[in-house]
Design a protein around this motif. Structure first.
Motif, PDB file in Angstrom:
ATOM      1  N   ASP A 163       1.012  -1.274   0.093  1.00  0.00           N
ATOM      2  CA  ASP A 163       0.046  -0.062  -0.031  1.00  0.00           C
ATOM      3  C   ASP A 163       0.973   1.438   0.004  1.00  0.00           C
ATOM      4  O   ASP A 163       1.620   1.479   0.763  1.00  0.00           O
ATOM      5  N   LEU A 165       0.563   4.043   0.973  1.00  0.00           N
ATOM      6  CA  LEU A 165       0.214   5.012   1.952  1.00  0.00           C
ATOM      7  C   LEU A 165       0.973   4.422   3.026  1.00  0.00           C
ATOM      8  O   LEU A 165       1.753   5.037   3.945  1.00  0.00           O
ATOM      9  N   GLU A 166       1.005   3.004   3.357  1.00  0.00           N
ATOM     10  CA  GLU A 166       1.810   2.485   4.168  1.00  0.00           C
ATOM     11  C   GLU A 166       3.277   2.797   4.135  1.00  0.00           C
ATOM     12  O   GLU A 166       4.070   2.848   5.044  1.00  0.00           O
ATOM     13  N   ARG A 168       4.826   5.218   2.571  1.00  0.00           N
ATOM     14  CA  ARG A 168       5.079   6.784   2.997  1.00  0.00           C
ATOM     15  C   ARG A 168       5.049   6.931   4.389  1.00  0.00           C
ATOM     16  O   ARG A 168       5.767   7.483   4.959  1.00  0.00           O
ATOM     17  N   LEU A 169       4.226   6.219   5.165  1.00  0.00           N
ATOM     18  CA  LEU A 169       4.182   6.425   6.604  1.00  0.00           C
ATOM     19  C   LEU A 169       5.284   5.837   7.168  1.00  0.00           C
ATOM     20  O   LEU A 169       5.883   6.337   8.038  1.00  0.00           O
TER      21      LEU A 169
END
Length: 218
Positions: A163, A165-166, A168-169
């Motif tokens: 993912d 988003l994961e 980037r986090l």
């Protein structure tokens, strides 16, 4: 203390041209001079002219590369991020990501004289940045750039199914773990290795910030 020498230039595909290497070498010479002078006299007691003179370049050359004296330290600060991302990139895809991150962080912050000298330079710069807003801005920008460059490294390790988003986090958390560890360490007299060192603090920060992240729980 003399600032550490830069890493050797890359060779092979994607390597810098001779002109680019010379440009990078000049920037690093200026950065080392700036770090040395900041350590000796502080940012307020150092001018761009002083830095250019110490680096053995004309003042116009200084301003060709940097807008102000504080920005001159960016190449050395960025070198730490470059080094740890390179170590992480050596890990094989599919390696447990938590282990890979901790290993790269630990290796990049300990074990060699050049690393220890670089950490002491960073400690001096972070102490100077407390009272210098422009120097703090350079530090934050270098960390932001490092975070962005970390994203593709993590993406390669976890594979195309991850993912975004994961990813980037995790890149943000890993970058902040090192940043916070170095900032805290710089306020102390703790050594560059062992208890209270940047490596130990960074691993603690990394575990606290990433322990519940999906990418590390798979």
């Amino acid at each position: 203390m003399r600032s550490p020498r830069p890493y050797a230039p890359q060779t092979g595909p994607g390597a810098q041209s001779l002109t680019e290497r010379r440009k990078a070498a000049t920037q690093l010479d200026i950065a080392r001079a700036a770090c040395d002078l900041f350590a000796e006299h502080g940012p307020d007691g150092t001018t761009a002219e002083d830095i250019a003179h110490r680096a053995g370049v004309a003042l116009r050359t200084f301003y060709r590369y940097f807008r102000n004296k504080q920005e001159a330290v960016a190449p050395l600060l960025a070198g730490g991020g470059d080094a740890w991302r390179a170590l992480l990139a050596e890990e094989d895809p599919g390696t447990p990501l938590g282990e890979a991150l901790e290993r790269a962080v630990t290796r990049s912050l300990s074990g060699q004289q050049a690393v220890e000298e670089g950490l002491e330079v960073t400690r001096g710069l972070l102490r100077a940045a407390v009272d210098d807003q422009a120097l703090r801005a350079v530090w934050y920008r270098v960390n932001q750039d490092s975070e962005e460059h970390l994203v593709p490294v993590i993406s390669r390790l976890v594979g195309p199914e991850a993912d975004p988003l994961e990813v980037r986090l995790l890149a943000a958390a890993a970058t902040d773990a090192i940043r916070v560890a170095l900032e805290l360490w710089s306020t102390t007299q703790a050594p560059v290795s062992g208890p209270g060192s940047p490596a130990e603090l960074a691993v603690r920060c990394l575990r606290d910030l990433t322990g519940a992240m999906p990418l590390l729980l798979r």
